[in-house]
Design a protein around this motif. Structure first.
Motif, PDB file in Angstrom:
ATOM      1  N   ARG A 152       0.942  -1.253   0.061  1.00  0.00           N
ATOM      2  CA  ARG A 152      -0.154  -0.131   0.044  1.00  0.00           C
ATOM      3  C   ARG A 152       0.791   1.125   0.003  1.00  0.00           C
ATOM      4  O   ARG A 152       1.914   1.261   0.770  1.00  0.00           O
ATOM      5  CB  ARG A 152      -0.843   0.213   1.229  1.00  0.00           C
ATOM      6  N   ARG A 155      -0.387   7.190  -1.476  1.00  0.00           N
ATOM      7  CA  ARG A 155      -1.422   7.714  -2.211  1.00  0.00           C
ATOM      8  C   ARG A 155      -2.479   6.720  -1.904  1.00  0.00           C
ATOM      9  O   ARG A 155      -3.600   6.953  -2.702  1.00  0.00           O
ATOM     10  CB  ARG A 155      -0.928   7.827  -3.721  1.00  0.00           C
ATOM     11  N   GLY A 156      -2.479   5.759  -1.216  1.00  0.00           N
ATOM     12  CA  GLY A 156      -3.885   4.922  -0.620  1.00  0.00           C
ATOM     13  C   GLY A 156      -4.141   3.965  -1.864  1.00  0.00           C
ATOM     14  O   GLY A 156      -5.157   3.263  -1.931  1.00  0.00           O
ATOM     15  N   ARG A 157      -3.069   3.472  -2.862  1.00  0.00           N
ATOM     16  CA  ARG A 157      -3.315   2.436  -3.847  1.00  0.00           C
ATOM     17  C   ARG A 157      -2.626   1.187  -3.270  1.00  0.00           C
ATOM     18  O   ARG A 157      -1.476   1.222  -2.559  1.00  0.00           O
ATOM     19  CB  ARG A 157      -2.831   2.819  -4.950  1.00  0.00           C
ATOM     20  N   TYR A 159      -1.227  -2.297  -4.512  1.00  0.00           N
ATOM     21  CA  TYR A 159      -0.499  -2.970  -5.625  1.00  0.00           C
ATOM     22  C   TYR A 159      -0.168  -4.323  -5.401  1.00  0.00           C
ATOM     23  O   TYR A 159       0.559  -4.662  -4.389  1.00  0.00           O
ATOM     24  CB  TYR A 159       0.763  -2.174  -6.083  1.00  0.00           C
ATOM     25  N   LEU A 169      -2.705  -2.675  -9.955  1.00  0.00           N
ATOM     26  CA  LEU A 169      -3.479  -2.169  -9.147  1.00  0.00           C
ATOM     27  C   LEU A 169      -4.792  -2.814  -8.512  1.00  0.00           C
ATOM     28  O   LEU A 169      -5.493  -3.304  -9.543  1.00  0.00           O
ATOM     29  CB  LEU A 169      -3.947  -0.549  -9.625  1.00  0.00           C
ATOM     30  N   ASP A 171      -6.810  -2.055  -5.515  1.00  0.00           N
ATOM     31  CA  ASP A 171      -8.023  -1.306  -5.144  1.00  0.00           C
ATOM     32  C   ASP A 171      -7.284   0.059  -4.506  1.00  0.00           C
ATOM     33  O   ASP A 171      -5.871   0.311  -4.383  1.00  0.00           O
ATOM     34  CB  ASP A 171      -8.527  -2.089  -3.764  1.00  0.00           C
ATOM     35  N   ARG A 172      -7.943   0.993  -3.838  1.00  0.00           N
ATOM     36  CA  ARG A 172      -7.530   2.045  -3.003  1.00  0.00           C
ATOM     37  C   ARG A 172      -8.077   2.202  -1.612  1.00  0.00           C
ATOM     38  O   ARG A 172      -9.314   2.079  -1.452  1.00  0.00           O
ATOM     39  CB  ARG A 172      -8.297   3.495  -3.654  1.00  0.00           C
ATOM     40  N   ASP A 174      -7.398   4.240   1.931  1.00  0.00           N
ATOM     41  CA  ASP A 174      -6.460   5.631   2.418  1.00  0.00           C
ATOM     42  C   ASP A 174      -6.081   5.254   3.834  1.00  0.00           C
ATOM     43  O   ASP A 174      -4.925   5.510   4.225  1.00  0.00           O
ATOM     44  CB  ASP A 174      -7.399   6.967   2.661  1.00  0.00           C
TER      45      ASP A 174
END
Length: 219
Positions: A152, A155-157, A159, A169, A171-172, A174
């Motif tokens: 993670r 930027r909250g992504r 991978y 990618l 999910d997102r 935060d």
């Protein structure tokens, strides 16, 4: 040997082993750790041995019997990267560790070392090109020998990548996501979201898109 073992570590690096019995805690042995360790040691106990693994320019494994008598000591691996995480896996009788060159770095080294055998498997992910700093990491090694890494970023992504491809990618998220990786015949990536609970994504390494199924944990 049956019983509950309790380990106490003081700031000076003195590790005390106690066993809980009907009369309370009984001290079994004391082990003095070397100075300058990167983090607290990882400790595991099986039916024959006490395993102590500590990080200092790599990983060192100390094997004791249940009375504290040293059976063996060996250097599992060497690296100049700082330790990020190290855990004992009792089911696999192995230690799993992640090293990285800081949150803003692009190099991650992952290690799986069998504690009752001589096998040590490692892989270095270099020049990981992601936007943002890596804030969380988790990994596993599959039965086919492939290493799977889940991260993670700031930027909250989220991978996913393995030692033959990626990143993808996923999910997102935060906030802290409590990442998990389980690599068996398929690769499962787990993470938490405060508004929806746990989620798991299954990846197929032979699928062009990678992700083939996802499902939510029960409410």
């Amino acid at each position: 040997q049956d019983g509950l073992f309790v380990f106490l570590l003081d700031p000076e690096g003195t590790l005390e082993c106690h066993q809980l019995g009907k009369d309370g805690l009984k001290q079994i042995f004391i082990y003095w750790l070397p100075p300058g360790l990167d983090a607290a040691p990882v400790i595991g106990v099986d039916e024959d041995f006490v395993h102590i693994v500590y990080a200092h320019r790599g990983l060192t494994h100390v094997r004791l019997d249940h009375t504290g008598l040293m059976i063996s000591m060996r250097q599992l691996m060497r690296t100049r990267l700082p330790l990020y995480d190290c855990r004992y896996d009792g089911a696999e009788e192995a230690v799993k560790a992640i090293f990285r060159d800081g949150p803003a770095g692009k190099t991650v080294e992952v290690v799986v070392a069998a504690l009752n055998e001589s096998d040590v498997f490692a892989h270095r992910f270099e020049e990981i090109r992601l936007r943002g700093e890596l804030r969380e990491l988790a990994f596993d090694r599959g039965t086919d020998g492939v290493f799977h890494l889940f991260g993670r970023t700031s930027r909250g992504r989220l991978y996913y990548l393995h030692d033959g491809g990626g990143p993808w990618l996923v999910d997102r998220v935060d906030e802290k996501a409590f990442l998990r990786v389980i690599a068996a015949q398929q690769t499962y990536l787990g993470y938490s979201r405060s508004e929806r609970g746990d989620r798991f994504v299954m990846f197929d390494p032979y699928s062009e898109e990678g992700r083939i199924e996802s499902f939510e944990a029960a409410e």
